[in-house]
Structures are given as C-alpha cells and as structure tokens.
Design an enzyme around this catalytic site. Structure first.
Site, PDB file in Angstrom:
ATOM      1  N   GLY A  19      -4.317  -3.943  33.334  1.00  0.00           N
ATOM      2  CA  GLY A  19      -3.525  -5.280  32.980  1.00  0.00           C
ATOM      3  C   GLY A  19      -2.324  -5.501  34.151  1.00  0.00           C
ATOM      4  CB  ALA A  20      -2.263  -3.845  37.279  1.00  0.00           C
ATOM      5  CE1 TYR A 160       1.735  -5.553  21.646  1.00  0.00           C
ATOM      6  CE2 TYR A 160       3.594  -5.090  20.441  1.00  0.00           C
ATOM      7  CZ  TYR A 160       3.026  -4.991  21.563  1.00  0.00           C
ATOM      8  OH  TYR A 160       3.541  -5.100  22.860  1.00  0.00           O
ATOM      9  CE  LYS A 164       1.631  -2.000  22.835  1.00  0.00           C
ATOM     10  NZ  LYS A 164       0.755  -1.760  24.059  1.00  0.00           N
TER      11      LYS A 164
HETATM   12  P1  NAP Z   1       1.662  -9.616  29.960  1.00  0.00           P
HETATM   13  O1  NAP Z   1       2.685 -10.093  31.174  1.00  0.00           O
HETATM   14  O2  NAP Z   1       1.014 -10.390  28.997  1.00  0.00           O
HETATM   15  O3  NAP Z   1       0.537  -8.894  30.737  1.00  0.00           O
HETATM   16  C1  NAP Z   1      -0.796  -8.256  30.153  1.00  0.00           C
HETATM   17  C2  NAP Z   1      -1.703  -8.241  31.435  1.00  0.00           C
HETATM   18  O4  NAP Z   1      -2.919  -7.452  30.399  1.00  0.00           O
HETATM   19  C3  NAP Z   1      -2.281  -9.573  31.587  1.00  0.00           C
HETATM   20  O5  NAP Z   1      -2.572  -9.509  32.945  1.00  0.00           O
HETATM   21  C4  NAP Z   1      -3.673  -9.607  30.869  1.00  0.00           C
HETATM   22  O6  NAP Z   1      -4.610 -10.424  31.614  1.00  0.00           O
HETATM   23  C5  NAP Z   1      -3.893  -8.290  30.802  1.00  0.00           C
HETATM   24  N1  NAP Z   1      -5.022  -8.174  29.687  1.00  0.00           N
HETATM   25  C6  NAP Z   1      -4.863  -8.595  28.510  1.00  0.00           C
HETATM   26  N2  NAP Z   1      -6.244  -8.301  27.865  1.00  0.00           N
HETATM   27  C7  NAP Z   1      -7.018  -7.661  28.793  1.00  0.00           C
HETATM   28  C8  NAP Z   1      -8.139  -7.075  28.820  1.00  0.00           C
HETATM   29  N3  NAP Z   1      -8.916  -7.069  27.666  1.00  0.00           N
HETATM   30  N4  NAP Z   1      -8.758  -6.218  29.728  1.00  0.00           N
HETATM   31  C9  NAP Z   1      -7.884  -6.046  30.840  1.00  0.00           C
HETATM   32  N5  NAP Z   1      -6.891  -6.471  30.998  1.00  0.00           N
HETATM   33  C10 NAP Z   1      -6.299  -7.385  30.059  1.00  0.00           C
HETATM   34  O7  NAP Z   1       2.236  -8.194  29.397  1.00  0.00           O
HETATM   35  P2  NAP Z   1       3.476  -7.383  29.621  1.00  0.00           P
HETATM   36  O8  NAP Z   1       4.639  -7.975  28.957  1.00  0.00           O
HETATM   37  O9  NAP Z   1       3.583  -7.019  31.029  1.00  0.00           O
HETATM   38  O10 NAP Z   1       3.084  -5.912  28.667  1.00  0.00           O
HETATM   39  C11 NAP Z   1       2.279  -4.726  29.367  1.00  0.00           C
HETATM   40  C12 NAP Z   1       2.081  -3.656  28.423  1.00  0.00           C
HETATM   41  O11 NAP Z   1       3.554  -3.557  27.787  1.00  0.00           O
HETATM   42  C13 NAP Z   1       1.373  -4.277  27.122  1.00  0.00           C
HETATM   43  O12 NAP Z   1       0.537  -3.234  26.564  1.00  0.00           O
HETATM   44  C14 NAP Z   1       2.480  -4.651  26.135  1.00  0.00           C
HETATM   45  O13 NAP Z   1       1.983  -4.493  24.896  1.00  0.00           O
HETATM   46  C15 NAP Z   1       3.437  -3.390  26.377  1.00  0.00           C
HETATM   47  N6  NAP Z   1       4.768  -3.909  25.943  1.00  0.00           N
HETATM   48  C16 NAP Z   1       5.454  -5.024  26.513  1.00  0.00           C
HETATM   49  C17 NAP Z   1       6.895  -5.146  26.140  1.00  0.00           C
HETATM   50  C18 NAP Z   1       7.624  -6.204  26.652  1.00  0.00           C
HETATM   51  O14 NAP Z   1       8.747  -6.763  26.163  1.00  0.00           O
HETATM   52  N7  NAP Z   1       6.990  -7.371  27.340  1.00  0.00           N
HETATM   53  C19 NAP Z   1       7.169  -4.532  25.241  1.00  0.00           C
HETATM   54  C20 NAP Z   1       6.878  -3.611  24.630  1.00  0.00           C
HETATM   55  C21 NAP Z   1       5.391  -3.136  24.938  1.00  0.00           C
HETATM   56  P3  NAP Z   1      -4.430 -11.839  31.323  1.00  0.00           P
HETATM   57  O15 NAP Z   1      -3.502 -12.477  31.926  1.00  0.00           O
HETATM   58  O16 NAP Z   1      -5.680 -12.436  31.819  1.00  0.00           O
HETATM   59  O17 NAP Z   1      -4.433 -12.345  29.844  1.00  0.00           O
END
Ligand code: NAP
Length: 259
Positions: A19-20, A160, A164
């Site tokens: 997801g990078a 979710y 988690k």
């Molecule tokens: P984000 O901006 O939505 O990025 C997530 C990335 O994961 C996107 O590039 C997405 O691709 C990719 N992805 C989704 N489904 C996938 C799959 N099946 N295979 C491969 N890649 C996939 O999310 P983020 O906020 O950076 O979050 C990253 C992680 O931190 C997640 O696990 C999230 O649950 C966790 N987290 C985030 C927060 C927050 O406040 N942001 C808080 C707690 C935990 P697409 O763009 O193509 O969909």
C-alpha cells in the site's frame, strides 16, 4: 544514510512496503530508502507506485514498483518472488495496505466485512507467509503491521476495528513463532493521521478536511493531527538491527496514550 543497511557483508537489506503508492506507505517507503534499504513499493496498481520509486531513485536510493492485490494468494507469491529476484531477498516487511468500508453494524454488508478482512488480515497473513522463508534463511527479519487506535473500538468501524485488533494478535504470534530465527514482529497503531483515508472520512461526514483536522487536534494531547512521517519514523526504528530485542509490541503513535 543511517545504520539500517548495516549487516556483515554490507549488502543493503531489501524491504517490502505494501500500500505504498500513497499515504503512510509512501512515507514509510521513502524513509526506509533514505535509511539505506532497497525498497519494493507494492500497491494495487503498479503505475501508481512509480512516482514513489522515482522519488527514491532521485534521492540516490533503489526501489522497485510492483502491482499486487495483497489479498490474492497467487499474486502475493509471485510478487514476493519478483522482489527477491529483481531486488533481493525481502527481510523487512511492512504490512500497510488498507481500506475502510465504514458503516454501523445494522447497515454493514457482508461484502464490506469481507473486503476489510481480506486486505488487512488475509493480506498481512499472505505477505508474511511469503516473506518469512527469506527472513528465516537470512536469520534476520523485521515485520511491522499497521494496526490502529480503532482496534480499541470505534463507532461505525466494526469490520475495521476487528481487523486491526486481529492484527495485534497476529503480530504477537509471529513474534513468538519467529523470534528464534532472528525475526521480530511489531505493530504500529496510529491515531489520526492526515492522509487520503482520513480525507475520505471527512467527506463522508460532510465537513472539510481542515475542519476535521482542527476538530481532531483538539482531542489529541500533543495538539496536532499526525503526519505519515510520524509513522515512518517509528517503522524506521522497528526495522533496525538494534531494535532486535523489541518484539510482539503494539506501539500507539497517536499523540497521546491509548489502551
Ligand atoms: P491510504 O492513503 O488509503 O493508502 C492505502 C494504500 O493501500 C492505497 O495506496 C491503496 O491502494 C492500497 N491498497 C488498498 N487495498 C490494497 C490491496 N488489496 N492490495 C494492495 N494495496 C492495497 O491509507 P493510509 O491512511 O496511508 O493508511 C495506511 C495504513 O495505516 C492502513 O493499514 C490504515 O488502516 C492504517 N491506519 C491509518 C490511519 C490514518 O489516520 N490515516 C490511522 C490508523 C491506521 P488504492 O489507492 O489503489 O486503493
């Protein structure tokens, strides 16, 4: 370059970050590359990974874009093998790919439940299983799983928060099973981090992202929303050689205490 690439033969280690293409994963990929690791940038769409790969290359690092759905067993096996062949044996894995499909329990569909479990839990399992053999062979490995403060319960996120929380048990068990092979496993549980994921939540709530950030900051002891680099800095520490005695931990990176 810091000490991350250190190992006896001086060959840089190879990290996989899922997801990078954006958000937290992109920040982690850039940080690990600047720490001296070679980085495989994995996401659903290979093209979407190329900007991060170019940034890493422009800064003097080495990276590879790989398109993969982490919930697809065959695709994961092929992607990890490709990383091993084209970059090097992956001995650092950051399971970051994630999605949200929020709804109250009574409105939540089975598809939304399964989709969230599929990416977070099945995805982290498949990626870890595919990478562990390289870690065991190298007698060194670092697995970092992205949990969340939502693991403690969050209205509208029954899928979710369950995923988690599940990742925390998964992490502790990996730590127990793999410790004797020099492999550590830890979870980072972010609080509010400013990314597209939280931007989407603001949209759903019908408020601007700025209003959402401001409201969140009032509830956070350090008085600000988190940034992807806050998580990248924590991951950078956990994958270091010197963090080898830290394993099975859940580190809340939330601007204040949680649990
Ligand atoms: P984000 O901006 O939505 O990025 C997530 C990335 O994961 C996107 O590039 C997405 O691709 C990719 N992805 C989704 N489904 C996938 C799959 N099946 N295979 C491969 N890649 C996939 O999310 P983020 O906020 O950076 O979050 C990253 C992680 O931190 C997640 O696990 C999230 O649950 C966790 N987290 C985030 C927060 C927050 O406040 N942001 C808080 C707690 C935990 P697409 O763009 O193509 O969909």
């Amino acid at each position: 370059m810091s000490d991350q690439s250190q190992q006896t033969d001086q060959t840089p280690r190879t990290a996989i970050v899922t997801g990078a293409a954006r958000g937290i994963g992109a920040a982690v990929a850039r940080r690990l590359a600047s720490d001296g690791l070679q980085v495989a940038v994995l996401d659903l769409d290979e093209n979407a990974c190329k900007a991060v790969v170019s940034e890493i290359a422009a800064a003097g690092g080495k990276a590879l874009a790989v398109g993969v759905d982490v919930s697809d067993e065959a695709a994961v096996e092929a992607a990890v093998e490709r990383v091993a062949t084209e970059l090097g044996a992956p001995t650092v894995l950051v399971n970051n790919a994630g999605i949200i499909r929020d709804n109250m329990l009574f409105k939540m569909t089975v598809d939304d439940w399964d989709a969230v479990m599929g990416v977070h839990l099945r995805g982290s399992f498949l990626m870890s299983r595919a990478c562990q053999k390289y870690m065991v062979d190298a007698k060194f490995g670092r697995i970092v799983n992205l949990s969340s403060t939502s693991a403690l319960g969050n209205r509208g996120q029954v899928n979710y928060s369950a995923a988690k929380a599940g990742l925390q048990g998964f992490t502790k068990t990996l730590a127990i099973e793999l410790g004797k092979f020099g492999v550590t496993a830890n979870a980072i549980a972010p609080g509010f981090i400013a990314t597209d994921m939280t931007r989407a939540t603001a949209e759903r709530m019908g408020i601007t992202f700025e209003q959402f950030l401001e409201g969140a900051a009032k509830e956070i002891p350090v008085g600000r929303a988190g940034q992807p680099d806050d998580i990248a800095a924590t991951a950078s520490f956990l994958v270091r050689e010197e963090a080898g005695y830290v394993s099975g931990q859940v580190i809340y990176v939330a601007g204040g205490p949680k649990d």
